[in-house]
Design a protein around this motif. Structure first.
Motif, short mmCIF file in Angstrom:
data_model
loop_
_atom_site.label_atom_id
_atom_site.label_comp_id
_atom_site.label_asym_id
_atom_site.label_seq_id
_atom_site.Cartn_x
_atom_site.Cartn_y
_atom_site.Cartn_z
N HIS A 286 -38.25 14.67 1.36
CA HIS A 286 -37.88 14.34 2.74
C HIS A 286 -36.55 13.60 2.77
CE1 HIS A 286 -42.12 15.31 3.37
NE2 HIS A 286 -41.79 15.52 4.62
N PRO A 287 -35.75 13.86 3.77
CA PRO A 287 -34.43 13.22 3.84
C PRO A 287 -34.55 11.72 4.05
CG PRO A 287 -34.90 14.37 5.89
CD PRO A 287 -35.99 14.74 4.93
N THR A 288 -33.56 11.00 3.56
CA THR A 288 -33.49 9.56 3.78
C THR A 288 -33.14 9.28 5.24
OG1 THR A 288 -32.71 9.32 1.50
CG2 THR A 288 -32.45 7.42 2.95
N SER A 289 -32.30 10.16 5.80
CA SER A 289 -31.93 10.03 7.21
C SER A 289 -31.57 11.41 7.75
CB SER A 289 -30.75 9.07 7.37
OG SER A 289 -29.61 9.55 6.68
N GLY A 290 -31.50 11.51 9.06
CA GLY A 290 -31.18 12.78 9.70
C GLY A 290 -32.42 13.48 10.24
N LYS A 291 -32.19 14.62 10.89
CA LYS A 291 -33.27 15.38 11.51
C LYS A 291 -33.17 16.86 11.15
CE LYS A 291 -33.83 12.26 15.47
NZ LYS A 291 -33.86 12.15 16.95
N ILE A 292 -34.35 17.50 11.08
CA ILE A 292 -34.43 18.93 10.79
C ILE A 292 -35.24 19.59 11.89
CG2 ILE A 292 -35.14 20.68 9.12
CD1 ILE A 292 -35.05 18.48 6.98
N LYS B 74 -28.24 6.14 -5.38
CA LYS B 74 -27.36 7.29 -5.59
C LYS B 74 -27.56 8.28 -4.45
CE LYS B 74 -26.19 10.95 -8.88
NZ LYS B 74 -26.51 11.56 -10.21
N GLN B 75 -26.49 8.64 -3.78
CA GLN B 75 -26.57 9.55 -2.64
C GLN B 75 -26.42 10.99 -3.13
OE1 GLN B 75 -23.88 8.59 0.55
NE2 GLN B 75 -25.27 9.39 2.10
N ILE B 76 -27.45 11.79 -2.92
CA ILE B 76 -27.46 13.18 -3.39
C ILE B 76 -26.94 14.12 -2.31
CG2 ILE B 76 -28.85 15.01 -4.41
CD1 ILE B 76 -28.74 12.45 -6.08
N LEU C 206 -30.01 21.47 10.88
CA LEU C 206 -29.99 20.17 10.22
C LEU C 206 -28.93 19.30 10.88
CD1 LEU C 206 -31.10 22.27 8.04
CD2 LEU C 206 -30.44 20.56 6.34
N GLU C 207 -29.33 18.08 11.23
CA GLU C 207 -28.42 17.14 11.87
C GLU C 207 -28.28 15.89 11.03
OE1 GLU C 207 -29.80 16.29 15.81
OE2 GLU C 207 -29.07 18.19 16.65
N ASN C 208 -27.09 15.66 10.50
CA ASN C 208 -26.76 14.43 9.76
C ASN C 208 -27.79 14.10 8.68
OD1 ASN C 208 -24.50 13.92 11.52
ND2 ASN C 208 -25.98 13.24 13.06
N VAL C 209 -28.16 15.12 7.90
CA VAL C 209 -29.19 14.95 6.87
C VAL C 209 -28.58 14.36 5.59
CG1 VAL C 209 -30.73 16.18 5.30
CG2 VAL C 209 -30.74 16.71 7.74
N SER C 210 -29.16 13.26 5.14
CA SER C 210 -28.76 12.63 3.89
C SER C 210 -30.00 12.38 3.04
CB SER C 210 -28.04 11.30 4.14
OG SER C 210 -26.83 11.51 4.84
N TYR C 211 -29.78 12.31 1.72
CA TYR C 211 -30.89 12.04 0.81
C TYR C 211 -30.38 11.19 -0.35
CZ TYR C 211 -34.61 12.70 -2.62
OH TYR C 211 -35.60 12.48 -3.54
N SER C 212 -31.06 10.07 -0.59
CA SER C 212 -30.66 9.15 -1.65
C SER C 212 -31.84 8.85 -2.56
CB SER C 212 -30.14 7.83 -1.05
OG SER C 212 -29.04 8.06 -0.21
#
Length: 239
Positions: free
Chosen positions: A55-61, A18-20, A4-10
């Motif tokens: 699915h993540p808001t940003s980042g790569k898997i 809200k950032q989870i 996982l690279e820089n994975v974020s989910y909001s």
């Protein structure tokens, strides 16, 4: 290997965004990996992001070198990722045998399907033809779900608090199931848990709090710190 690279989910609610999950960077290539940390810290959300349920808001898997960020849960399942829910799903009209056959991707002999139930401590003849519906307890559903993951034999198996609801089935048996699963698949097993006995079998522990990785490393490095912190909290509560 999972990366996982820089994975974020909001998510958005009445108060705004809200950032989870917050900029998660993680590699999983060990036999047993445990996610732990306070409730509401983001462990289950991260597991669902890995499985493709959300699915993540940003980042790569990446999985086995392939970017899977945009792939659906079905596409990820085909590539070898399994997910066991904290609260297993009920399927009215579907029998336990049907569910195990679907997981295995073929029609198994009754004896083979029953063998998976026996692995998780269930009397197969009592369950093999029962519907996966409200007549089953949460603990029974949990064991049946674990049996389906065994039948799938995937490269990466993700379990969200697998010990929940199985009080009558010892942790020793549960741990034995995980060990046999690894022997069969040679894959990776990711377990979300607070239980010390489960954390104790992990090759790597990842502590997640407030949507971030607070700590990660080998069990011998991380577990003593978690136990020490737990002891301090207990002492503070008594004072």
């Amino acid at each position: 290997m999972l990366k996982l690279e820089n994975v974020s989910y909001s998510v958005k609610d009445e108060l705004g965004e809200k950032q989870i999950l917050k900029n998660i960077n993680l590699e999983i290539d060990e036999r047993f990996v445990a996610f732990t940390g306070p409730n509401g810290g983001g462990k289950s959300t991260l597991a669902k992001v890995i499985a493709g349920i959300i699915h993540p808001t940003s980042g790569k898997i990446y999985f086995d070198g392939e970017e899977i960020t945009a792939l659906s849960v079905t596409e990820r399942a085909k590539r070898g990722i399994s997910y066991a829910f904290q609260q297993p799903v009920r399927f009215k009209g579907l029998t336990v045998r049907d569910l195990i056959n679907i997981a295995a991707g073929k029609t198994l002999k009754v004896s083979d399907a029953c063998a998976y139930l026996s692995e998780v401590g269930m009397c197969a003849r009592d369950y093999i033809d029962r519907e996966v519906n409200a007549s089953l307890s949460g603990g029974e559903l949990k064991r049946i779900e674990i049996a389906t993951i065994l039948a799938r034999a995937t490269k990466l198996s993700v379990f969200d608090e697998p010990e929940a609801g199985i009080d009558l089935w010892s942790f020793g048996n549960l741990i034995s199931v995980f060990e046999k699963m690894h022997e069969k698949t040679k894959g990776n097993i990711l377990i979300i848990s607070h239980q010390e006995r489960i954390l104790n079998i992990a090759d790597k522990i990842v502590v997640i709090a407030d949507g971030k990785i607070e700590a990660q490393g080998a069990k011998d490095e991380i577990l003593p710190k978690l136990l020490a912190a737990k002891t301090c909290r207990v002492l503070e509560e008594k004072l």
